[in-house]
Each structure stands twice: as C-alpha cells, then as structure tokens.
Motif scaffolding. Structure first.
Motif, mmCIF file in Angstrom:
data_model
loop_
_atom_site.group_PDB
_atom_site.id
_atom_site.type_symbol
_atom_site.label_atom_id
_atom_site.label_comp_id
_atom_site.label_asym_id
_atom_site.label_seq_id
_atom_site.Cartn_x
_atom_site.Cartn_y
_atom_site.Cartn_z
ATOM 1 N N TRP A 218 -32.098 -11.300 -76.330
ATOM 2 C CA TRP A 218 -32.175 -11.390 -74.877
ATOM 3 C C TRP A 218 -32.843 -12.678 -74.428
ATOM 4 C CZ3 TRP A 218 -28.622 -8.939 -72.939
ATOM 5 C CH2 TRP A 218 -28.278 -7.644 -73.340
ATOM 6 N N SER A 219 -33.803 -13.165 -75.189
ATOM 7 C CA SER A 219 -34.437 -14.438 -74.826
ATOM 8 C C SER A 219 -33.422 -15.574 -74.825
ATOM 9 C CB SER A 219 -35.586 -14.748 -75.783
ATOM 10 O OG SER A 219 -36.655 -13.842 -75.617
ATOM 11 N N CYS A 220 -32.530 -15.561 -75.804
ATOM 12 C CA CYS A 220 -31.507 -16.610 -75.872
ATOM 13 C C CYS A 220 -30.650 -16.621 -74.613
ATOM 14 C CB CYS A 220 -30.626 -16.417 -77.108
ATOM 15 S SG CYS A 220 -31.461 -16.723 -78.687
ATOM 16 N N TRP A 221 -30.275 -15.447 -74.137
ATOM 17 C CA TRP A 221 -29.456 -15.357 -72.921
ATOM 18 C C TRP A 221 -30.276 -15.700 -71.681
ATOM 19 C CZ3 TRP A 221 -24.341 -14.961 -73.209
ATOM 20 C CH2 TRP A 221 -23.759 -14.363 -74.337
ATOM 21 N N GLU A 222 -31.461 -15.135 -71.583
ATOM 22 C CA GLU A 222 -32.243 -15.263 -70.356
ATOM 23 C C GLU A 222 -32.752 -16.684 -70.140
ATOM 24 O OE1 GLU A 222 -35.042 -12.122 -70.898
ATOM 25 O OE2 GLU A 222 -33.611 -10.568 -70.259
ATOM 26 N N GLU A 223 -32.996 -17.427 -71.217
ATOM 27 C CA GLU A 223 -33.414 -18.815 -71.068
ATOM 28 C C GLU A 223 -32.325 -19.661 -70.410
ATOM 29 O OE1 GLU A 223 -34.468 -19.979 -74.992
ATOM 30 O OE2 GLU A 223 -36.373 -18.877 -74.962
ATOM 31 N N GLN A 224 -31.081 -19.207 -70.511
ATOM 32 C CA GLN A 224 -29.964 -19.889 -69.867
ATOM 33 C C GLN A 224 -29.581 -19.241 -68.527
ATOM 34 O OE1 GLN A 224 -27.684 -22.644 -70.740
ATOM 35 N NE2 GLN A 224 -29.627 -23.196 -71.694
ATOM 36 N N GLY A 225 -30.360 -18.241 -68.110
ATOM 37 C CA GLY A 225 -30.121 -17.625 -66.811
ATOM 38 C C GLY A 225 -29.135 -16.474 -66.809
ATOM 39 N N TRP A 226 -28.603 -16.116 -67.986
ATOM 40 C CA TRP A 226 -27.669 -14.983 -68.035
ATOM 41 C C TRP A 226 -28.452 -13.690 -67.800
ATOM 42 C CZ3 TRP A 226 -22.323 -15.332 -69.658
ATOM 43 C CH2 TRP A 226 -21.904 -16.642 -69.907
ATOM 44 N N ALA A 227 -27.847 -12.769 -67.097
ATOM 45 C CA ALA A 227 -28.523 -11.536 -66.704
ATOM 46 C C ALA A 227 -27.982 -10.344 -67.479
ATOM 47 C CB ALA A 227 -28.356 -11.288 -65.208
ATOM 48 N N SER A 228 -28.886 -9.481 -67.865
ATOM 49 C CA SER A 228 -28.543 -8.235 -68.555
ATOM 50 C C SER A 228 -28.703 -7.071 -67.590
ATOM 51 C CB SER A 228 -29.469 -8.041 -69.762
ATOM 52 O OG SER A 228 -29.553 -6.684 -70.135
ATOM 53 N N LEU A 229 -27.649 -6.295 -67.426
ATOM 54 C CA LEU A 229 -27.767 -5.090 -66.609
ATOM 55 C C LEU A 229 -28.757 -4.118 -67.236
ATOM 56 C CD1 LEU A 229 -24.071 -4.425 -65.527
ATOM 57 C CD2 LEU A 229 -25.956 -5.211 -64.108
ATOM 58 N N GLY A 230 -28.774 -4.058 -68.560
ATOM 59 C CA GLY A 230 -29.716 -3.174 -69.227
ATOM 60 C C GLY A 230 -31.155 -3.550 -68.942
ATOM 61 N N ARG A 231 -31.490 -4.823 -69.086
ATOM 62 C CA ARG A 231 -32.860 -5.282 -68.906
ATOM 63 C C ARG A 231 -33.307 -5.151 -67.446
ATOM 64 N NH1 ARG A 231 -36.130 -7.660 -73.144
ATOM 65 N NH2 ARG A 231 -36.164 -9.745 -72.230
ATOM 66 N N HIS A 232 -32.410 -5.355 -66.516
ATOM 67 C CA HIS A 232 -32.765 -5.293 -65.098
ATOM 68 C C HIS A 232 -32.654 -3.886 -64.524
ATOM 69 C CE1 HIS A 232 -33.253 -9.552 -63.831
ATOM 70 N NE2 HIS A 232 -32.493 -9.803 -64.873
ATOM 71 N N LYS A 233 -31.589 -3.165 -64.918
ATOM 72 C CA LYS A 233 -31.289 -1.908 -64.237
ATOM 73 C C LYS A 233 -31.246 -0.700 -65.165
ATOM 74 C CE LYS A 233 -28.827 -4.135 -60.421
ATOM 75 N NZ LYS A 233 -27.622 -4.134 -59.558
ATOM 76 N N ASN A 234 -31.434 -0.940 -66.467
ATOM 77 C CA ASN A 234 -31.513 0.132 -67.454
ATOM 78 C C ASN A 234 -30.227 0.943 -67.580
ATOM 79 O OD1 ASN A 234 -32.792 1.520 -69.532
ATOM 80 N ND2 ASN A 234 -33.628 3.072 -68.156
ATOM 81 N N TYR A 235 -29.078 0.269 -67.483
ATOM 82 C CA TYR A 235 -27.800 0.861 -67.857
ATOM 83 C C TYR A 235 -26.877 -0.272 -68.276
ATOM 84 C CZ TYR A 235 -25.730 -0.629 -63.391
ATOM 85 O OH TYR A 235 -25.267 -1.370 -62.336
ATOM 86 N N ASP A 236 -25.788 0.059 -68.972
ATOM 87 C CA ASP A 236 -24.805 -0.947 -69.400
ATOM 88 C C ASP A 236 -25.461 -2.052 -70.229
ATOM 89 O OD1 ASP A 236 -22.337 -2.022 -69.724
ATOM 90 O OD2 ASP A 236 -22.053 -2.692 -67.662
ATOM 91 N N TRP A 237 -26.196 -1.643 -71.273
ATOM 92 C CA TRP A 237 -26.901 -2.596 -72.129
ATOM 93 C C TRP A 237 -25.942 -3.484 -72.926
ATOM 94 C CZ3 TRP A 237 -32.117 -3.711 -72.932
ATOM 95 C CH2 TRP A 237 -33.025 -2.940 -72.181
ATOM 96 N N MET A 238 -24.680 -3.142 -72.980
ATOM 97 C CA MET A 238 -23.710 -3.984 -73.683
ATOM 98 C C MET A 238 -23.422 -5.281 -72.938
ATOM 99 S SD MET A 238 -20.029 -2.174 -72.801
ATOM 100 C CE MET A 238 -20.606 -0.496 -72.593
ATOM 101 N N HIS A 239 -23.699 -5.338 -71.640
ATOM 102 C CA HIS A 239 -23.146 -6.326 -70.715
ATOM 103 C C HIS A 239 -24.136 -7.445 -70.406
ATOM 104 C CE1 HIS A 239 -20.666 -7.442 -67.131
ATOM 105 N NE2 HIS A 239 -21.840 -7.792 -66.628
ATOM 106 N N VAL A 240 -23.643 -8.684 -70.420
ATOM 107 C CA VAL A 240 -24.428 -9.841 -69.982
ATOM 108 C C VAL A 240 -23.519 -10.725 -69.138
ATOM 109 C CG1 VAL A 240 -23.916 -11.198 -72.057
ATOM 110 C CG2 VAL A 240 -26.005 -11.653 -70.781
ATOM 111 N N GLN A 241 -24.086 -11.394 -68.112
ATOM 112 C CA GLN A 241 -23.240 -12.131 -67.168
ATOM 113 C C GLN A 241 -23.956 -13.368 -66.632
ATOM 114 O OE1 GLN A 241 -22.715 -8.995 -64.194
ATOM 115 N NE2 GLN A 241 -24.229 -9.965 -62.874
ATOM 116 N N ALA A 242 -23.162 -14.353 -66.275
ATOM 117 C CA ALA A 242 -23.667 -15.578 -65.661
ATOM 118 C C ALA A 242 -23.645 -15.418 -64.152
ATOM 119 C CB ALA A 242 -22.838 -16.783 -66.097
ATOM 120 N N ALA A 243 -24.373 -14.442 -63.673
ATOM 121 C CA ALA A 243 -24.532 -14.157 -62.253
ATOM 122 C C ALA A 243 -25.834 -13.398 -62.078
ATOM 123 C CB ALA A 243 -23.355 -13.322 -61.729
ATOM 124 N N CYS A 244 -26.605 -13.761 -61.078
ATOM 125 C CA CYS A 244 -27.908 -13.155 -60.861
ATOM 126 C C CYS A 244 -27.773 -11.772 -60.218
ATOM 127 C CB CYS A 244 -28.760 -14.051 -59.955
ATOM 128 S SG CYS A 244 -29.026 -15.712 -60.601
#
Length: 277
Positions: free
Chosen positions: A250-276
């Motif tokens: 997750w650090s690798c993604w988050e350092e580039q600004g990619w957002a995890s639905l799991g980390r932010h909203k605690n569902y859909d942990w499979m998903h990462v996106q280039a949108a805040c």
C-alpha cells in the motif's frame, strides 16, 4: 479450537520447551500433557493470582487448552482478554494476531490508529464523473499499453499470464513506478506467495457494481488484485490485503497518490485507483 489454532498452540508450546508431540493441529495426549506442564510452570513463574484462575487444574481438558492458548498470546504481548479458558471474541482476535506475528515476524498493525497517506504528486482528480472527464477525457479514450515490470496471472485463470496491460496515458508512468517499487521491495518469489501477481482486471467499460455512474475502470485508471481473497464486501477482519504483510504494497501505491477503497472505506480491498476519494 480449530486445527489451525491447535497447530499454532503446539508451535508455541514447542518453542517454550514443552514438547506437544507433532505440530499437526491434532489434539491428543501429548499436546494435553504439554498444556498441563506449561500451565503448571506459568502458574509459578509468569502470572499473578490477580489474573490467573487458581482452580485451573479442575477445568475440563478443552478449557485448560484454551487457557494455555490465552497464556501464549499474553506471553507474546497480545491481549487475549481474561485468562479464563473461555474462547470469546477477544481470544479469537488475538489468535489472528498471533498467527500473523508468527507467519510474518512482524507485530500486528494497529490499523485503527493508521490513516492512509494523502500524497498526490500526480494531481489525480477527485472521484466524480465531471472531474474525471475533465482530467482524463471520455471513458475508454487515451488508452495506452504498459509492459509490466513483472508478469501477472489472471485471477480467474491462473495458468494464463499477462505481461502487458491497458491503462490511461496519464497514469502509465506512475503505474510502472508503483509496480517497479513492489518488485524491488518484495521480489518475485514473495510477490507470488503473497498473491500480489493475481490480476483481477484493469480497463473495463462498465458502471460501478451496485451503482449507476461509470466505474473508474472505464477510464483505465483502476486495477484489481487477488479478488478471491479481497471480495467487494469484505472488511479488515477478512480481507487478505488488510494484513501487515501488505503494508509496503500500500505504501508503494499511496506514495504515488493511488487510493485504496479498502484503506479508506474498509471494503473492496482488491481495488486501487488513480482518483482521490
């Protein structure tokens, strides 16, 4: 106790010098003997009468075994609740923490105290239809091919390997950088063993599941990984990517600004996106 937790207990007893016999998840006389020897030793040397049941020797076999498991958790610095020999929610939670600690060698993450990084060096837009269109254009446009830093296996057909994927032109360099960092940190063997190479999909011209607006997948700015162990509705208690082994992922993604639905909203942990979010 499940065979998995019995095996975990046997491993703890063996490491403490109380031979439980084979560490096989099967409860027998050798394991019970190790439980009783450990309890006798810990009664004298480890726990105080204030939190240790003085009559533990009269407990049935199963309750003494749970008590020994709770004591193992306490010895490892984990809170299994009252040392009473009853398997409740706190002991269940501690069992998961102990398994994680022994498998990874890392202390469990205090996830309630953590917040996802808010870095956004690429200026990704907010996840709203108008802002996505303004930044990325129309869904399905400006797609390019990316040669992946390491091969990915299709999650629905693991015998099939992909070495390129489609993504939006604006995210290609960032996506390549993220995956290069993942490879540098984990290495190919750990990527495979942690299932970080199980690809659940990228560009897909569709609406959000359970919604009417376009999915971020329709712009080629979202990617799914290991969907079988990170199902849409699963939270931290079940999702594989919520475990400590994946903090660097997750650090690798988050350092580039990619957002995890799991980390932010605690569902859909499979998903990462280039949108805040």
């Amino acid at each position: 106790m499940t065979p998995t937790n019995i095996r975990l207990l046997q491993g703890e007893l063996a490491a403490a010098g109380f031979d439980p016999g084979p560490v096989d998840g099967k409860f027998g006389n050798a394991t019970l003997g190790a439980v009783d020897r450990a309890l006798a030793d810990w009664t004298a040397s480890l726990f105080t009468p204030a939190d240790w049941p003085a009559d533990y020797a009269t407990f049935p076999d199963q309750r003494r075994t749970v008590l020994a498991f709770q004591a193992c958790c306490r010895r490892a610095g984990l809170d299994a609740g009252a040392l009473d020999g009853y398997w409740g929610p706190q002991t269940e939670y501690a069992a998961g923490q102990l398994a994680q600690l022994r498998s990874s060698g890392k202390a469990p993450t205090a996830w309630r105290d953590k917040t996802p990084a808010d870095a956004n060096p690429n200026g990704w837009p907010k996840e709203a239809d108008a802002t996505l269109r303004a930044f990325y254009g129309e869904p399905g446009t400006n797609l390019v091919s990316l040669e992946l830093p390491y091969p990915l296996r299709l999650s629905w057909d693991t015998a099939s390997v992909v070495r390129t994927t489609q993504c939006h032109a604006k995210v290609r360099d960032s996506l390549r950088h993220v995956l290069e960092q993942v490879l540098a940190h984990y290495g190919q063997d750990s990527i495979r063993s942690l299932r970080l190479d199980l690809f659940g999909g990228g560009f897909n011209m569709r609406q959000k599941r359970g919604g009417s607006s376009m999915s971020t997948h329709a712009w080629g700015i979202a990617f799914d990984f290991d969907p079988d162990r990170n199902k849409l509705e699963w939270g931290r208690d079940r999702a594989g990517f919520a475990k400590a082994d994946y903090d660097a992922w997750w650090s690798c993604w988050e350092e580039q600004g990619w957002a995890s639905l799991g980390r932010h909203k605690n569902y859909d942990w499979m998903h990462v996106q280039a949108a805040c979010l």
